[in-house]
Enzyme design. Structure first.
Site, PDB file in Angstrom:
ATOM      1  N   SER A 234       0.653  -1.127   0.132  1.00  0.00           N
ATOM      2  CA  SER A 234       0.130  -0.052   0.046  1.00  0.00           C
ATOM      3  C   SER A 234       0.929   1.244   0.158  1.00  0.00           C
ATOM      4  CB  SER A 234      -0.803   0.003   1.093  1.00  0.00           C
ATOM      5  OG  SER A 234      -0.173  -0.211   2.301  1.00  0.00           O
TER       6      SER A 234
ATOM      7  N   GLU B  64       1.248   5.514   0.615  1.00  0.00           N
ATOM      8  CA  GLU B  64       0.600   6.730   1.387  1.00  0.00           C
ATOM      9  C   GLU B  64       1.169   7.833   0.486  1.00  0.00           C
ATOM     10  OE1 GLU B  64       0.463   6.864   5.409  1.00  0.00           O
ATOM     11  OE2 GLU B  64       1.008   8.533   5.645  1.00  0.00           O
TER      12      GLU B  64
ATOM     13  N   ASP C   6      -2.668  15.010  15.829  1.00  0.00           N
ATOM     14  CA  ASP C   6      -2.019  15.937  16.729  1.00  0.00           C
ATOM     15  C   ASP C   6      -2.416  17.435  16.685  1.00  0.00           C
ATOM     16  OD1 ASP C   6      -0.053  14.011  17.813  1.00  0.00           O
ATOM     17  OD2 ASP C   6       0.972  13.889  15.749  1.00  0.00           O
TER      18      ASP C   6
ATOM     19  N   PHE D  76      12.678  15.029  11.852  1.00  0.00           N
ATOM     20  CA  PHE D  76      11.237  14.611  11.898  1.00  0.00           C
ATOM     21  C   PHE D  76      11.276  13.406  12.931  1.00  0.00           C
ATOM     22  CE2 PHE D  76       7.660  12.333  10.284  1.00  0.00           C
ATOM     23  CZ  PHE D  76       6.598  13.228  10.268  1.00  0.00           C
TER      24      PHE D  76
ATOM     25  N   HIS E 253       3.610  -1.044   3.838  1.00  0.00           N
ATOM     26  CA  HIS E 253       3.031  -0.030   3.560  1.00  0.00           C
ATOM     27  C   HIS E 253       4.050   1.146   3.302  1.00  0.00           C
ATOM     28  CE1 HIS E 253      -0.162   3.119   4.073  1.00  0.00           C
ATOM     29  NE2 HIS E 253       0.834   4.090   4.762  1.00  0.00           N
TER      30      HIS E 253
HETATM   31  C1  LIG Z   1       0.396   5.055   9.823  1.00  0.00           C
HETATM   32  C2  LIG Z   1       0.186   6.682  10.193  1.00  0.00           C
HETATM   33  C3  LIG Z   1      -0.569   7.648   9.568  1.00  0.00           C
HETATM   34  C4  LIG Z   1      -0.840   8.565   9.948  1.00  0.00           C
HETATM   35  N1  LIG Z   1      -1.484   9.884   9.267  1.00  0.00           N
HETATM   36  C5  LIG Z   1      -1.785  10.851   9.918  1.00  0.00           C
HETATM   37  C6  LIG Z   1      -2.764  11.926   9.244  1.00  0.00           C
HETATM   38  O1  LIG Z   1      -3.161  11.654   7.923  1.00  0.00           O
HETATM   39  N2  LIG Z   1      -2.838  13.088   9.835  1.00  0.00           N
HETATM   40  C7  LIG Z   1      -2.289  13.392  11.202  1.00  0.00           C
HETATM   41  O2  LIG Z   1      -2.325  14.386  11.517  1.00  0.00           O
HETATM   42  N3  LIG Z   1      -1.622  12.327  12.006  1.00  0.00           N
HETATM   43  C8  LIG Z   1      -1.211  11.325  11.203  1.00  0.00           C
HETATM   44  N4  LIG Z   1      -0.354  10.247  11.748  1.00  0.00           N
HETATM   45  C9  LIG Z   1       0.118  10.463  13.299  1.00  0.00           C
HETATM   46  C10 LIG Z   1      -1.104  10.513  14.280  1.00  0.00           C
HETATM   47  O3  LIG Z   1      -2.194  11.402  14.309  1.00  0.00           O
HETATM   48  C11 LIG Z   1      -0.234  10.711  15.641  1.00  0.00           C
HETATM   49  O4  LIG Z   1       0.806   9.993  15.932  1.00  0.00           O
HETATM   50  C12 LIG Z   1      -1.295  10.886  16.896  1.00  0.00           C
HETATM   51  O5  LIG Z   1      -0.281  11.606  18.016  1.00  0.00           O
HETATM   52  C13 LIG Z   1      -1.752   9.492  17.508  1.00  0.00           C
HETATM   53  O6  LIG Z   1      -2.591   9.049  16.603  1.00  0.00           O
HETATM   54  P1  LIG Z   1      -3.278   7.815  16.956  1.00  0.00           P
HETATM   55  O7  LIG Z   1      -4.423   7.447  16.064  1.00  0.00           O
HETATM   56  O8  LIG Z   1      -2.282   6.791  17.007  1.00  0.00           O
HETATM   57  O9  LIG Z   1      -4.000   7.903  18.354  1.00  0.00           O
HETATM   58  P2  LIG Z   1      -4.560   7.214  19.489  1.00  0.00           P
HETATM   59  O10 LIG Z   1      -4.507   5.699  19.167  1.00  0.00           O
HETATM   60  O11 LIG Z   1      -5.812   7.646  20.017  1.00  0.00           O
HETATM   61  O12 LIG Z   1      -3.291   7.353  20.710  1.00  0.00           O
HETATM   62  C14 LIG Z   1      -2.823   8.289  20.983  1.00  0.00           C
HETATM   63  C15 LIG Z   1      -2.159   8.376  22.265  1.00  0.00           C
HETATM   64  O13 LIG Z   1      -3.166   8.402  23.237  1.00  0.00           O
HETATM   65  C16 LIG Z   1      -3.079   7.203  24.088  1.00  0.00           C
HETATM   66  N5  LIG Z   1      -4.247   6.908  24.530  1.00  0.00           N
HETATM   67  C17 LIG Z   1      -5.230   6.222  23.851  1.00  0.00           C
HETATM   68  N6  LIG Z   1      -6.526   6.161  24.142  1.00  0.00           N
HETATM   69  C18 LIG Z   1      -6.421   6.698  25.572  1.00  0.00           C
HETATM   70  C19 LIG Z   1      -7.310   6.991  26.634  1.00  0.00           C
HETATM   71  N7  LIG Z   1      -8.598   6.465  26.735  1.00  0.00           N
HETATM   72  N8  LIG Z   1      -6.620   7.712  27.863  1.00  0.00           N
HETATM   73  C20 LIG Z   1      -5.375   8.064  27.640  1.00  0.00           C
HETATM   74  N9  LIG Z   1      -4.466   8.049  26.877  1.00  0.00           N
HETATM   75  C21 LIG Z   1      -4.965   7.292  25.595  1.00  0.00           C
HETATM   76  C22 LIG Z   1      -2.211   6.326  23.520  1.00  0.00           C
HETATM   77  O14 LIG Z   1      -1.439   5.334  24.137  1.00  0.00           O
HETATM   78  C23 LIG Z   1      -1.412   7.190  22.705  1.00  0.00           C
HETATM   79  O15 LIG Z   1      -0.536   7.839  23.332  1.00  0.00           O
HETATM   80  C24 LIG Z   1      -0.218   8.850  11.514  1.00  0.00           C
HETATM   81  C25 LIG Z   1       0.469   7.940  12.183  1.00  0.00           C
HETATM   82  C26 LIG Z   1       0.633   6.817  11.499  1.00  0.00           C
HETATM   83  C27 LIG Z   1       1.356   5.894  12.369  1.00  0.00           C
END
Ligand SMILES: Cc1cc2nc3c(=O)[nH]c(=O)nc-3n(C[C@H](O)[C@H](O)[C@H](O)COP(=O)(O)OP(=O)(O)OC[C@H]3O[C@@H](n4cnc5c(N)ncnc54)[C@H](O)[C@@H]3O)c2cc1C
Length: 310
Positions: A35, A37, A129, A237, A287
């Site tokens: 895949s 990105e 973020d 980064f 990916h």
């Molecule tokens: C493959 C990939 C694609 C990405 N694409 C984008 C994008 O398109 N746009 C963008 O802005 N960013 C993107 N990111 C970055 C991502 O948004 C950030 O890394 C963000 O900080 C975390 O997103 P997440 O979905 O992993 O969050 P989550 O899975 O929600 O986790 C975030 C943090 O919160 C903690 N957490 C989860 N649930 C709870 C809870 N209930 N209470 C307390 N803590 C909790 C987790 O342990 C983790 O530390 C991408 C990252 C990856 C790996």
């Protein structure tokens, strides 16, 4: 202080470590699933670069291609436009990234429904973020974390959902165990695959897979591969996302700051070696973070055994 004489060359060579070659591939093995990105373009020139990249990689018939969502949803319209054009004008299966930051549930649900109506069936569900950095605070009335977003999306339609995973632990996670629990929650909520943040040492990823399995995760945790040719930028980064940059990588790019062509050749070799090692360990899905540049990814896919559809 006098150093002891080093052994003669042949003795050193004969007593050095021995490595088995990576398994030879005769072309009959199944090519891995890929895949790719992309990020949505912000200018006309970047739009052309993206579409050159899409057209170049399209014949490799990836399982899906994903389009990122800018920090805080800043690219919502551009992500939508890119994904919709992929649906209309290519044979590719698009996946739209969606994030929870600065958005209410109603807003995000409307965006998701719009995707479904436009024929998009795959979402990469993320928390996102805070634009410009800073501690994350859930938006009142929004989805707090990615796991909540996955649950919400599944209520809207039967999307295929991918989520993010962090071999080196998400920087804000309370502990490695809490981070794995979170990944499991996202998969239990309905995601069918995780895609990892990039990493450089295959060991880092393979150990993470062990921990995933021990935590009861059985969905694919697909390695995210970032071919790096701009080392200085990658260091900056990586520091922001908590990704370790091994000394050997710095050594490989040493002295090449002004030598773009050699840097790209080194980048291809490094990434090809990384994916071949993982392939030798049985991994058959990758990916690629393309950064909207096709050449390195195309070459590495070729080395993995992927060929353009006739
Ligand atoms: C493959 C990939 C694609 C990405 N694409 C984008 C994008 O398109 N746009 C963008 O802005 N960013 C993107 N990111 C970055 C991502 O948004 C950030 O890394 C963000 O900080 C975390 O997103 P997440 O979905 O992993 O969050 P989550 O899975 O929600 O986790 C975030 C943090 O919160 C903690 N957490 C989860 N649930 C709870 C809870 N209930 N209470 C307390 N803590 C909790 C987790 O342990 C983790 O530390 C991408 C990252 C990856 C790996």
């Amino acid at each position: 202080m006098a150093h002891p004489p080093s052994p003669a060359a042949l003795e050193r060579w004969l007593t050095g470590p021995r490595f088995a070659a990576l398994p030879a591939r005769d072309g009959s093995d199944k090519a891995p699933a890929l895949s790719f990105e992309f990020f949505p373009p912000s200018t006309e020139a970047l739009e052309q670069q993206l579409w050159h990249c899409i057209r170049r990689l399209e014949p490799l018939a990836p399982r899906f291609v994903s389009v990122t969502y800018g920090a805080g949803g800043s690219t919502q319209a551009r992500t939508h436009a890119t994904v919709s054009r992929i649906v209309r004008e290519t044979t590719l299966v698009p996946a739209a990234h969606l994030t929870c930051v600065n958005t209410t549930r109603e807003e995000i649900d409307a965006v998701a429904l719009g995707y479904w109506q436009a024929g998009v069936r795959h979402i990469v569900a993320l928390r996102g973020d805070v634009p410009g950095g800073g501690a994350y605070v859930p938006t009142p009335g929004g989805y707090a974390y990615a796991a909540d977003l996955v649950t919400g999306l599944k209520r809207i339609a039967d999307f295929e959902i991918s989520v993010a995973a962090y071999p080196e632990i998400h920087p804000a996670a309370l502990s490695p165990e809490a981070d794995l629990d979170n990944l499991k929650r996202k998969l239990d909520a309905g995601a069918s695959r995780a895609i990892t943040n990039y990493f450089f040492d295959a060991d880092v990823y393979l150990r993470f897979l062990d921990r995933c399995l021990a935590a009861g995760i059985t969905a694919p945790v697909v390695p995210g591969i970032m071919p790096v040719s701009n080392f200085a930028q990658a260091v900056k980064f990586s520091a922001m996302c908590g990704i370790s940059v091994p000394g050997w990588l710095g050594h490989l790019f040493e002295g090449l700051e002004q030598d773009h062509d050699t840097r790209r050749m080194v980048a291809a070799v490094v990434a090809a070696e990384q994916v071949r090692v993982l392939q030798a360990c049985g991994i058959d899905e990758f990916h690629f973070y393309t950064l909207n540049r096709p050449d390195l990814v195309y070459a590495i896919a070729h080395i993995l055994g992927v060929r353009a559809a006739a």
